[in-house]
Design an enzyme around this catalytic site. Structure first.
Site, PDB file in Angstrom:
ATOM      1  N   GLU A  60     -17.426  -0.114 -11.016  1.00 43.40           N
ATOM      2  CA  GLU A  60     -18.724   0.068 -11.673  1.00 43.40           C
ATOM      3  C   GLU A  60     -18.959   0.922 -13.117  1.00 43.40           C
ATOM      4  O   GLU A  60     -19.641   0.715 -13.908  1.00 43.40           O
ATOM      5  CB  GLU A  60     -19.787   0.321 -10.758  1.00 43.40           C
ATOM      6  CG  GLU A  60     -20.143  -0.646  -9.633  1.00 43.40           C
ATOM      7  CD  GLU A  60     -19.010  -0.906  -8.518  1.00 43.40           C
ATOM      8  OE1 GLU A  60     -18.054   0.402  -8.576  1.00 43.40           O
ATOM      9  OE2 GLU A  60     -19.210  -1.680  -7.873  1.00 43.40           O
ATOM     10  N   HIS A 129     -25.472   1.050   2.081  1.00 45.61           N
ATOM     11  CA  HIS A 129     -25.588  -0.179   1.384  1.00 45.61           C
ATOM     12  C   HIS A 129     -27.303  -0.501   1.336  1.00 45.61           C
ATOM     13  O   HIS A 129     -27.707  -1.631   1.271  1.00 45.61           O
ATOM     14  CB  HIS A 129     -25.064  -1.520   2.064  1.00 45.61           C
ATOM     15  CG  HIS A 129     -23.398  -1.528   1.542  1.00 45.61           C
ATOM     16  ND1 HIS A 129     -22.670  -0.718   2.214  1.00 45.61           N
ATOM     17  CD2 HIS A 129     -22.909  -2.280   0.709  1.00 45.61           C
ATOM     18  CE1 HIS A 129     -21.355  -1.021   1.682  1.00 45.61           C
ATOM     19  NE2 HIS A 129     -21.470  -1.933   0.730  1.00 45.61           N
TER      20      HIS A 129
END
Lengths: 327, 347
Positions: A60, A129
């Site tokens: 990322e 998450h």
């Protein structure tokens, strides 16, 4: 008016803008051949090719930084964070570079960069998450942070985001990708910094954004059964922030409950409460209530997860407290 | 300390002559190189003095002893190219055309500075001359350069990016993630990027040997299928030759290329660092013998391009430029307070 899902609304905004503007490209993990983890970008690679729908390795920081470089030099990239949880890997790029480069270059650089993806919890993904990062990103000057909840706003705000000349943190209600709603045909935009009154009322103002808004609408129905008229405000945009709509509503209802999935301390709700006491102190008939996520990393078990996030019962209780109908 | 390793020797074998006699530079250009390097040197010495006098705030990272590196590669700059580096950025900005006055004024935090007093030493930007910054987080700018190069290929501009970074940053994940993308995109001609690893042997106080077990840093490019070579970056002629050859290749192919430019940071990491516990004075003294400006001047004398008097004149001229920059910076007004809230967001 055509009805489409939240997911389709996002896709149509991106596809239409890609038709209009060659400088718009997409980058992200498995957004192309795979079709997107949440199928938001499904089919776009077939239409626009792999130079415009760029499948990236799972890195990322690298691809967000590269997209930023593209944005600085004439392109309008849209980065998909598979989920915002992974954006911590890219925070150096987002905060240290994207949010600041215009300032420390003395205005020589513009950054038309959209970073989008699902945010928030509710589907048992547990601690790593599950985050609601509006407050976190909303803290930094130099970026805009938005969180649409209806398919109508998802499309209209995505078009605004792509055309904006600043870095946009576009936080999608991941749990609602399949939710349907009316979406106008053709090109329309929804401006940033303008909250939406999702339901009008006179006795108490319920304020939130994203996935919590449908919850507030349920609370308002519950309260209606008790003879209480609740106004529901969907902030839509965290930065810039629509002070006016909130203050006007509180001047009318004299009571406010702010709801968020994220943790309470140093959060969006804290800021909303502060703005209300600064600008509508004399209009308040009760302290502003905040209903937030439990101060724990998100748990896995369904019952624990449900207990960790605001519920209809919790919010209704908070509303009754500011109405002095419950202790 | 500058060393020539096998791969730069290879470039000589390729038949590109390194002597001035066969280099495609006329006397004015050769004298101009000397003038540029000397001006940068005296500019930075003046900045260092001003820093010690408390006239320059924040950090000040000097390029003293590395001038030939940036000059040699930036000689291949063409309009449309994009140059990006970290915080040791004064030389890059000056070579590309920022004036000593506006750079010094920036260091002084004045409104006449290159970025209006908003960035300081670490954030020089001069976009009109191809200089895209000036970044303060070690490694953090590397992905940006790869993005510049993708955009240049996508826009079919024919331009390329020169991406500078230090030996300290090659251990950072940002380098590896970005280099991986560059290699991947370069396979399809989508990354005309020159990675220039400025190996000055220290990341702050940590030597290359203390930062990695694989000290042949350019080998790291192999992990990403990026072709690479080393160059003795204190030898301007070696850098010029290398730069000319590899930039031509990058422009033709759209593929990235890595350079490990061997140099040595003779000054401390930042101008505020006086204690150099991490290295001995002898090591620095030895490195100073390979000073790129001295070496270059020696070559000019040897080749009969310049006389000692010519070089003296260049030094005097450079001193005047540095003095003028200091005077300009000192006399410039501070930024207007209204500038505090400008340039946060674009319209």
């Amino acid at each position: 008016m055509p009805v489409m899902t939240y997911r389709e609304a996002l896709r149509s905004a991106m596809a239409e803008e890609m038709e209009r503007d060659e400088s718009v490209v997409l980058l992200g993990e498995d957004i192309g051949v795979y079709g997107g983890t949440h199928l938001v970008t499904d089919g776009l690679i077939d239409k626009f090719g792999d130079k415009r729908v760029i499948d990236t390795p799972i890195a990322e920081g690298g691809f967000t930084g590269a997209a930023l470089g593209m944005a600085m030099t004439g392109m309008r990239p849209i980065v998909e964070m598979m989920t915002w949880n992974f954006s911590f890997q890219a925070v150096d790029q987002i905060i240290q570079n994207a949010a600041k480069v215009r300032y420390f270059s003395g205005g020589q650089v513009t950054v038309p960069l959209v970073i989008r993806g699902p945010n928030g919890g509710g589907v048992q993904l547990s601690a790593q998450h599950t985050h609601s990062l509006e407050g976190f990103y909303g803290h930094f000057p130099g970026i805009k942070v938005v969180s649409p909840v209806t398919p109508h706003d998802a499309k209209g705000m995505m078009l605004t985001a792509i055309r904006d000349n600043n870095p946009i943190i576009f936080m999608e209600a991941g749990a609602l990708y399949g939710a349907k709603g009316e979406v106008p045909e053709g090109d329309y935009t929804v401006p940033f910094g303008k909250a939406r009154i999702a339901r009008e009322g006179t006795d108490v103002t319920l304020i939130s954004y994203g996935r919590q808004v449908p919850l507030l609408e349920k609370v308002a129905e519950t309260l209606e059964g008790e003879g209480v008229s609740a106004e529901v405000i969907d902030l839509r945009s965290i930065r810039p922030f629509d002070t006016e709509t909130i203050v006007n509503s509180v001047r009318k209802t004299h009571r406010a409950v702010v709801v968020q999935e994220q943790w309470r301390w140093f959060s969006v709700a804290s800021e909303v409460a502060a703005v209300i006491q600064e600008q509508a102190f004399d209009d308040l008939d009760a302290p502003v209530e905040r209903v937030s996520g439990a101060e724990v990393p998100a748990p896995y078990a369904r019952n624990l997860e449900l207990a960790a996030f605001p519920s209809v019962d919790q919010i209704a209780a908070a509303a009754r407290r500011v109405l002095y109908r419950e202790n | 300390m500058a060393t020539t390793r096998s791969r730069s020797a290879k470039s000589a074998e390729n038949g590109v002559a390194k002597g001035a006699e066969t280099l495609p530079y006329d006397r004015d250009t050769l004298i101009g190189f000397s003038r540029t390097m000397t001006t940068i040197r005296l500019f930075e010495e003046a900045a260092q003095k001003a820093f010690r006098q408390g006239k320059i705030g924040g950090y000040l990272h000097l390029y003293i002893g590395q001038e030939a590196l940036a000059l040699g590669f930036l000689h291949e700059y063409r309009p449309g190219d994009k140059i990006i580096t970290a915080y040791r950025d004064h030389a890059h900005a000056l070579i590309l055309g920022a004036t000593p006055r506006e750079v010094m004024a920036e260091l002084y935090g004045k409104g006449t500075g290159l970025v209006k007093g908003k960035g300081g030493s670490m954030h020089l930007f001069d976009v009109k001359n191809g200089f895209w910054g000036g970044y303060g987080i070690v490694g953090g700018h590397i992905p940006l350069g790869v993005g510049f190069a993708y955009a240049q290929a996508y826009q079919k501009s024919g331009a390329m990016t020169q991406l500078y970074f230090g030996d300290g940053s090659i251990h950072n994940g940002a380098f590896h993630e970005a280099a991986n993308l560059a290699g991947l995109w370069g396979r399809e001609g989508m990354n005309p990027c020159l990675f220039v690893l400025e190996n000055n042997k220290y990341g702050m106080g940590t030597s290359v040997q203390r930062a990695t077990a694989m000290t042949d840093l350019s080998e790291k490019f192999d992990s990403y299928a990026i072709e690479h070579e080393d160059v003795d970056a204190n030898d301007l002629f070696a850098v010029l030759e290398c730069a000319q050859r590899v930039t031509k290749k990058i422009r033709e192919t759209g593929t990235p290329y890595g350079i490990e430019a061997q140099t040595y940071r003779v000054t401390a990491h930042g101008a505020a660092d006086f204690l150099e516990r991490y290295r001995g004075k002898e090591e620095v003294a030895e490195a100073r013998k390979h000073d790129p400006i001295n070496r270059y001047e020696h070559r000019l004398l040897e080749m009969g391009v310049a006389t000692e008097a010519d070089l003296e004149a260049i030094r005097a001229e450079a001193k005047a430029v540095a003095d003028d920059a200091v005077k300009f910076a000192e006399e410039s007004p501070e930024p207007d307070l209204s500038e505090l809230y400008t340039d946060v967001l674009a319209d």
